[in-house]
Design a protein around this motif. Structure first.
Motif, PDB file in Angstrom:
ATOM      1  N   GLY A 153       0.788  -1.231   0.000  1.00  0.00           N
ATOM      2  CA  GLY A 153       0.000   0.000   0.000  1.00  0.00           C
ATOM      3  C   GLY A 153       0.813   1.269   0.000  1.00  0.00           C
ATOM      4  N   ALA A 154       2.140   1.156   0.093  1.00  0.00           N
ATOM      5  CA  ALA A 154       2.982   2.349   0.126  1.00  0.00           C
ATOM      6  C   ALA A 154       3.302   2.887  -1.264  1.00  0.00           C
ATOM      7  N   LEU A 155       2.979   2.139  -2.320  1.00  0.00           N
ATOM      8  CA  LEU A 155       3.420   2.508  -3.664  1.00  0.00           C
ATOM      9  C   LEU A 155       2.682   3.717  -4.228  1.00  0.00           C
ATOM     10  N   LEU A 156       1.371   3.769  -4.090  1.00  0.00           N
ATOM     11  CA  LEU A 156       0.566   4.794  -4.754  1.00  0.00           C
ATOM     12  C   LEU A 156       0.431   6.112  -3.994  1.00  0.00           C
ATOM     13  N   PRO A 157       0.349   6.113  -2.639  1.00  0.00           N
ATOM     14  CA  PRO A 157       0.056   7.368  -1.942  1.00  0.00           C
ATOM     15  C   PRO A 157       1.015   8.510  -2.224  1.00  0.00           C
ATOM     16  N   GLY A 158       2.303   8.223  -2.415  1.00  0.00           N
ATOM     17  CA  GLY A 158       3.252   9.307  -2.676  1.00  0.00           C
ATOM     18  C   GLY A 158       2.963  10.026  -3.983  1.00  0.00           C
ATOM     19  N   THR A 159       2.619   9.263  -5.024  1.00  0.00           N
ATOM     20  CA  THR A 159       2.266   9.876  -6.307  1.00  0.00           C
ATOM     21  C   THR A 159       1.015  10.736  -6.166  1.00  0.00           C
ATOM     22  N   LEU A 160       0.030  10.222  -5.421  1.00  0.00           N
ATOM     23  CA  LEU A 160      -1.186  11.016  -5.174  1.00  0.00           C
ATOM     24  C   LEU A 160      -0.866  12.274  -4.378  1.00  0.00           C
ATOM     25  N   ALA A 161       0.065  12.133  -3.396  1.00  0.00           N
ATOM     26  CA  ALA A 161       0.430  13.284  -2.572  1.00  0.00           C
ATOM     27  C   ALA A 161       1.202  14.326  -3.367  1.00  0.00           C
ATOM     28  N   ASP A 162       1.943  13.915  -4.395  1.00  0.00           N
ATOM     29  CA  ASP A 162       2.636  14.874  -5.266  1.00  0.00           C
ATOM     30  C   ASP A 162       1.657  15.640  -6.154  1.00  0.00           C
ATOM     31  N   ARG A 163       0.476  15.051  -6.374  1.00  0.00           N
ATOM     32  CA  ARG A 163      -0.519  15.706  -7.225  1.00  0.00           C
ATOM     33  C   ARG A 163      -1.530  16.499  -6.406  1.00  0.00           C
ATOM     34  N   TYR A 164      -2.091  15.895  -5.380  1.00  0.00           N
ATOM     35  CA  TYR A 164      -3.203  16.504  -4.649  1.00  0.00           C
ATOM     36  C   TYR A 164      -2.798  17.133  -3.325  1.00  0.00           C
ATOM     37  N   GLY A 165      -1.548  16.942  -2.909  1.00  0.00           N
ATOM     38  CA  GLY A 165      -1.102  17.496  -1.637  1.00  0.00           C
ATOM     39  C   GLY A 165      -0.948  16.417  -0.581  1.00  0.00           C
ATOM     40  N   ARG A 166      -0.155  16.730   0.440  1.00  0.00           N
ATOM     41  CA  ARG A 166       0.142  15.746   1.481  1.00  0.00           C
ATOM     42  C   ARG A 166      -1.044  15.502   2.422  1.00  0.00           C
TER      43      ARG A 166
ATOM     44  N   PHE B 253      15.897  13.485  -4.246  1.00  0.00           N
ATOM     45  CA  PHE B 253      14.617  13.552  -4.951  1.00  0.00           C
ATOM     46  C   PHE B 253      13.695  14.650  -4.416  1.00  0.00           C
ATOM     47  N   ALA B 254      14.196  15.866  -4.282  1.00  0.00           N
ATOM     48  CA  ALA B 254      13.368  16.955  -3.767  1.00  0.00           C
ATOM     49  C   ALA B 254      12.160  17.219  -4.664  1.00  0.00           C
ATOM     50  N   ARG B 255      12.336  17.134  -5.973  1.00  0.00           N
ATOM     51  CA  ARG B 255      11.256  17.463  -6.913  1.00  0.00           C
ATOM     52  C   ARG B 255      10.128  16.443  -6.888  1.00  0.00           C
ATOM     53  N   ILE B 256      10.450  15.174  -6.613  1.00  0.00           N
ATOM     54  CA  ILE B 256       9.445  14.106  -6.604  1.00  0.00           C
ATOM     55  C   ILE B 256       9.488  13.381  -5.255  1.00  0.00           C
ATOM     56  N   ALA B 257       9.557  14.162  -4.167  1.00  0.00           N
ATOM     57  CA  ALA B 257       9.741  13.566  -2.841  1.00  0.00           C
ATOM     58  C   ALA B 257       8.624  12.592  -2.490  1.00  0.00           C
ATOM     59  N   GLY B 258       7.379  12.918  -2.859  1.00  0.00           N
ATOM     60  CA  GLY B 258       6.263  12.036  -2.526  1.00  0.00           C
ATOM     61  C   GLY B 258       6.359  10.706  -3.241  1.00  0.00           C
ATOM     62  N   ALA B 259       6.561  10.744  -4.564  1.00  0.00           N
ATOM     63  CA  ALA B 259       6.658   9.512  -5.338  1.00  0.00           C
ATOM     64  C   ALA B 259       7.876   8.701  -4.930  1.00  0.00           C
ATOM     65  N   ALA B 260       9.010   9.380  -4.708  1.00  0.00           N
ATOM     66  CA  ALA B 260      10.230   8.676  -4.306  1.00  0.00           C
ATOM     67  C   ALA B 260      10.062   8.044  -2.938  1.00  0.00           C
TER      68      ALA B 260
END
Length: 420
Positions: free
Chosen positions: A71-84, A345-352
């Motif tokens: 379950g850890a794979l998707l939330p970071g990408t969502l957080a980079d788009r919609y916010g933390r 990975f500052a630019r993609i911190a959520g996805a990374a």
């Protein structure tokens, strides 16, 4: 109250660093609570739901861990788009609802499915928390802040078995899951009212398959990062294998009995002390020097544990001190290796953060399940895993560092910068 500093140096964050640390620590600790508080209840739970094989009851813990990893794979990408904040709140809500459902389960298979689902849907708790830290800090300062979070975070594993045992004294095992649901609801209220959004508008990333796969490739192919991710997975896997089998190992094999929660909690305290110490030490010596030294000591103490377990006749008070050294080293490695791995990975911190946590947690949970299911009424499987993880972890760090250990993450007097 001190204010946290943005990477730009502006004191523009509306809540203090102490509240931020406590908030992120307790939100991440919800997962540890869901794991450790149920440990004393495993015999009662197994008897009530008619579970035959003693090792099968470990699945209540192991499947939750596997779900956390997946379950850890998707939330970071969502957080980079919609916010933390919205993603973090969604993970806590899912944690709360599945915890309440576990309290009502009457079939062991249904309970296992709910535990897997609960881990899966709450996987964003750690990933988003790490991204928030990366939003606010860089370099050794990020490692120091992560260590402070781990100090508070480790109080929960220390107290959770005692809390679970206390619940058992006044109610049934179902109320342990009910307690986790209530605490989840309280955390959702706190975060909803107090946490500001930390993702800068200019850093929001659109969701597309091209970008997702591009970010994945960027993270996986970064040599300076991937060795730290995999090394952390190995040592985390050993710790999770220990957690899954500790009730049988400490409580039954070594005869701790009713004192099991106290012994387990005292050992967990060592990790909290290690992370508090690390938050100070890392600012002087750097994340690399501290983490590398801890890994070497981890391997050496693992060899001692291997010798004690395989010579026969090992006692509780021989096992505990050496295992405490392993846990202390794990505490030093955890925050430092995570910070080093995320630094580029500052630019993609959520996805990374999500992808790294996915790799780390999924590998660790699978490894932990293997160690737990290999339990043979001795510490031999665990001690063997410690040595193998130490050797493998050292090889992976040498790969990332191109054969050179003990460099600083950010040399003194220089501004934070991404790793090459």
């Amino acid at each position: 109250m001190a204010r946290s500093q943005a990477p730009s140096g502006k004191a523009d964050f509306p809540i203090g660093i102490r509240e931020l640390v406590a908030m992120l620590a307790f939100s991440q600790a919800l997962q540890a609570l869901a794991i450790d508080s149920v440990l004393p209840a495993l015999p009662d739970l197994a008897a009530d739901l008619r579970v035959g094989d003693p090792n099968h009851r470990q699945l209540v813990v192991g499947l939750f861990m596997i779900g956390m990893g997946a379950g850890a794979l998707l939330p970071g990408t969502l957080a980079d788009r919609y916010g933390r904040k919205p993603v973090l709140l969604g993970a806590i809500l899912a944690y709360t609802l599945t915890g309440a459902a576990c309290a009502l389960a009457t079939d062991f298979s249904v309970l296992l499915a709910l535990r897997l689902l609960g881990g899966l849907l709450s996987g964003g708790l750690s990933a988003v928390g790490s991204a928030i830290v990366r939003d606010r800090f860089e370099g050794d300062r990020m490692a120091s802040t992560q260590s402070l979070i781990f100090v508070v975070f480790m109080v929960v594993p220390m107290l959770a078995p005692t809390v679970g045992q206390t619940v058992l004294l006044v109610a049934g095992w179902r109320w342990i899951f009910g307690m986790t649901a209530l605490l989840g609801a309280g955390m959702a209220l706190w975060i909803g009212l107090r946490l500001p959004e930390t993702l800068a508008p200019e850093n929001r990333q659109p969701i597309s398959w091209r970008r997702v796969f591009g970010s994945t490739g960027e993270v996986l192919l970064n040599r300076g990062s991937i060795g730290y991710v995999l090394s952390s997975a190995l040592t985390m896997g050993v710790m999770w294998g220990y957690i899954q089998s500790c009730q049988q190992l400490l409580g039954e094999h070594f005869g701790a009995g009713q004192a099991f929660p106290l012994v387990f909690g005292g050992m967990a305290l060592s990790m909290a002390v290690a992370n508090f110490t690390n938050s100070r030490v890392v600012m002087r010596f750097g994340a690399r020097r501290t983490g590398h030294a801890a890994l070497i000591v981890y391997l050496l103490s693992g060899c001692v544990q291997f010798w004690l377990a395989h010579r026969g006749g090992e006692t509780l008070w021989q096992f505990v001190p050496v295992m405490v050294v392993n846990l202390i080293c794990g505490g030093f490695m955890g925050a430092n290796f995570s910070s080093i791995a995320l630094q580029p990975f500052a630019r993609i911190a959520g996805a990374a953060s999500s992808l790294q946590l996915f790799i780390r947690t999924l590998l660790a949970s699978a490894m932990g399940a293997v160690i737990g299911q290999a339990y043979d009424n001795s510490a031999r499987p665990l001690s063997t895993a410690i040595v193998l993880a130490g050797v493998g972890g050292l090889a992976l760090i040498l790969f990332s560092e191109r054969g050179r250990l003990f460099r600083r993450l950010n040399p003194p007097g220089t501004p934070p910068h991404p790793e090459p």
